[in-house]
Design an enzyme around this catalytic site. Sequence first.
Site, PDB file in Angstrom:
ATOM      1  N   ASP A  35       5.410  -6.863  16.340  1.00 12.76           N
ATOM      2  CA  ASP A  35       5.134  -7.534  15.062  1.00 12.76           C
ATOM      3  C   ASP A  35       4.605  -6.586  13.994  1.00 12.76           C
ATOM      4  O   ASP A  35       3.773  -6.968  13.166  1.00 12.76           O
ATOM      5  CB  ASP A  35       4.160  -8.704  15.263  1.00 12.76           C
ATOM      6  CG  ASP A  35       4.728  -9.762  16.193  1.00 12.76           C
ATOM      7  OD1 ASP A  35       5.881 -10.159  15.990  1.00 12.76           O
ATOM      8  OD2 ASP A  35       4.010 -10.171  17.123  1.00 12.76           O
ATOM      9  N   HIS A  73      -3.197   6.202   3.534  1.00 10.16           N
ATOM     10  CA  HIS A  73      -4.059   5.082   3.162  1.00 10.16           C
ATOM     11  C   HIS A  73      -3.595   3.789   3.815  1.00 10.16           C
ATOM     12  O   HIS A  73      -4.394   3.022   4.361  1.00 10.16           O
ATOM     13  CB  HIS A  73      -4.076   4.947   1.643  1.00 10.16           C
ATOM     14  CG  HIS A  73      -5.081   3.964   1.133  1.00 10.16           C
ATOM     15  ND1 HIS A  73      -4.766   2.680   0.795  1.00 10.16           N
ATOM     16  CD2 HIS A  73      -6.416   4.099   0.898  1.00 10.16           C
ATOM     17  CE1 HIS A  73      -5.850   2.053   0.369  1.00 10.16           C
ATOM     18  NE2 HIS A  73      -6.865   2.890   0.426  1.00 10.16           N
ATOM     19  N   SER A 122     -11.475  -0.517   0.023  1.00  9.65           N
ATOM     20  CA  SER A 122     -10.149  -0.559   0.634  1.00  9.65           C
ATOM     21  C   SER A 122     -10.191  -1.081   2.057  1.00  9.65           C
ATOM     22  O   SER A 122      -9.216  -1.659   2.536  1.00  9.65           O
ATOM     23  CB  SER A 122      -9.529   0.841   0.662  1.00  9.65           C
ATOM     24  OG  SER A 122      -8.886   1.152  -0.538  1.00  9.65           O
ATOM     25  N   ASP A 161       0.846  -1.186   0.000  1.00 11.40           N
ATOM     26  CA  ASP A 161       0.000   0.000   0.000  1.00 11.40           C
ATOM     27  C   ASP A 161       0.885   1.240   0.000  1.00 11.40           C
ATOM     28  O   ASP A 161       1.997   1.207  -0.531  1.00 11.40           O
ATOM     29  CB  ASP A 161      -0.930  -0.044   1.227  1.00 11.40           C
ATOM     30  CG  ASP A 161      -2.255   0.645   0.998  1.00 11.40           C
ATOM     31  OD1 ASP A 161      -2.267   1.882   0.942  1.00 11.40           O
ATOM     32  OD2 ASP A 161      -3.292  -0.046   0.887  1.00 11.40           O
TER      33      ASP A 161
END
Length: 439
Positions: free
Chosen positions: A87, A103, A260, A72
Site C-alpha cells: 500500500d 523530505h 513538517s 511533497d
Amino acid sequence: MFIGLDGRMTQRRFAPLVIAALAAFATLGAFASQARAAAADEPLQSTEWWRAAVGIDGLTPPGPGIPLTIVDSGVFFGHQEFVGRPDLIALDAQEPAPLGGVHGTAVASVAGAPANGVGLLGLYPTVIIRSYDASLGDGTRLPSSDIAAGIVAAASGPRTVINLSLGSNSPDPVIEAAVSKAVRAGDLVVAASGNSGEEGNPLSYPGASPHVLTVAATDRTDQVASFSSQSDFVDISAPGVDIPVATALDNSYAPESGTSFSSPMVAAAAAWIWTVRPSLDASQVAEILRRSARDIGPVGWDAASGYGILDVAAALAAPAPASDPAEPNDDHATARIVTTRTKAAGTASGRVTAFDDPRDDLKVWLPKGKRVTVTVGAGSNIGVVLESSASATLARPTTLAGKTKITYLNKGAGRTAYLKVSPALRTRTSDYALTIAVK
C-alpha cells in the site's frame, strides 16, 4: 526551512512561485545509539519519544482504510524502510535519491513506517500512503503548480487525508483553488503551521488558508517549539522536535525537527480515526481532533498550540460532532441551497469557525408577497444576516422571549437571497441550526 549543523534554523530562498518544504533538519546520519536501543517492536521504536505524547502507546492500529496522500518531494521507494511495503502508491514519477525524496521520505516514515523489522514504526504503520512528487528535481523546490496538481490528483480519487508539509508566506490562488476542490470532494487537508516562530510568525500558506487543519510543533516537555509559527489559524499541535525519520540521503535514519513532522502525525491519526469510524465526514474528523486534543498552555485554544496536543486515544473515543456539510460555502457563488421556488421551507445546520471557516452562505428563495422567517436554534452562538444577491443587508435578527429570528416581508417579485452565518463576537467556533419558514 532547515536546521544547520550548528542546530540553528536557517532559511533557504527559492524562486517565485516555489514553496519551501517546512522542515528544520538536524544533523544527518544514522543513529549512533541504534545498537543500544531498548528492545522494541522495531529497532528504533524506543527512540520515538513522541509516541507516548500523542496517546498511541498500547493502541492497535487498524488495517488499511482511508488513504493518506502526501504531496511533497516524493518518497524514496528503495529505502530499507519502504522496500516491498504494501500500500505504498506513487501517484506520479518519484524523483530518485539522492536528489529527490529526502523530505517526502522523512514525512512518510513518521506517518506510516511499517512493522518490517527495520528502523522505525510510523503512527499508522498500515496506512495506505499515496505519494505525489511535486519537486523540481532537486528534492527541495516545490512549484505551486505542481503542488496544486498533487492536491487535485488526490481529490480525484477516493476520499483521503492530504498532508502538506510545505508553505509559503504568500497565498497562491492555484493552491487555494486546489484545496477548495479537495474540500468540496470530501477530503481532509492537513498542513504545517510553519517554522517562523523565531522570525516574527509570518503566516504560512496553505496552513493559513480556510478549511485546512493546521498543525504546530511541540517538544519533549509538551511546550510549543520556539520555531513553530503561531497564528490564528493553528488548530492543533503535535511533536516536532528531534523526531526520528528515515532519510533518503544514505538509506538510514536521523533526528529532525520542524512542523513538517508534526503535520503527518495529525494526518495519519486522521486517517486512522476515519478508517475505524467510516460514517464520519471530513469535517467531523477534523473537529474530533480539535476537541479531543490535550490542552497545554493557556486554557482552551491559543495561537501557539491551537486546542492542544494530538491525542489519538481520546480522539478514537470522542463522540461524533455535528457535520458541517457542503463546504466550502463561503460566498454567494458557493452558497448551499436551502429553499427554492418549489421548496418553501427548510432547515440548515453546520459549523462556523473564526479564520478556519468564518462564513457560511445559505441560499434561500423569497416568494413574492410572502413573509420569510428564519429561526435560530438554541445554542447557536452565531451572527446571521439576510442579504440580497448584491450583498445589501435586507434584515438582521431580533431576539424575543429567548428566540432569535429574522423576519422579512418580500413586497416585490420572487427573488434569491442569502443568509450569511458567522461566529458571534468573541466566539472561536459554533455549531448552528436554522429553520426557514414562509407564510
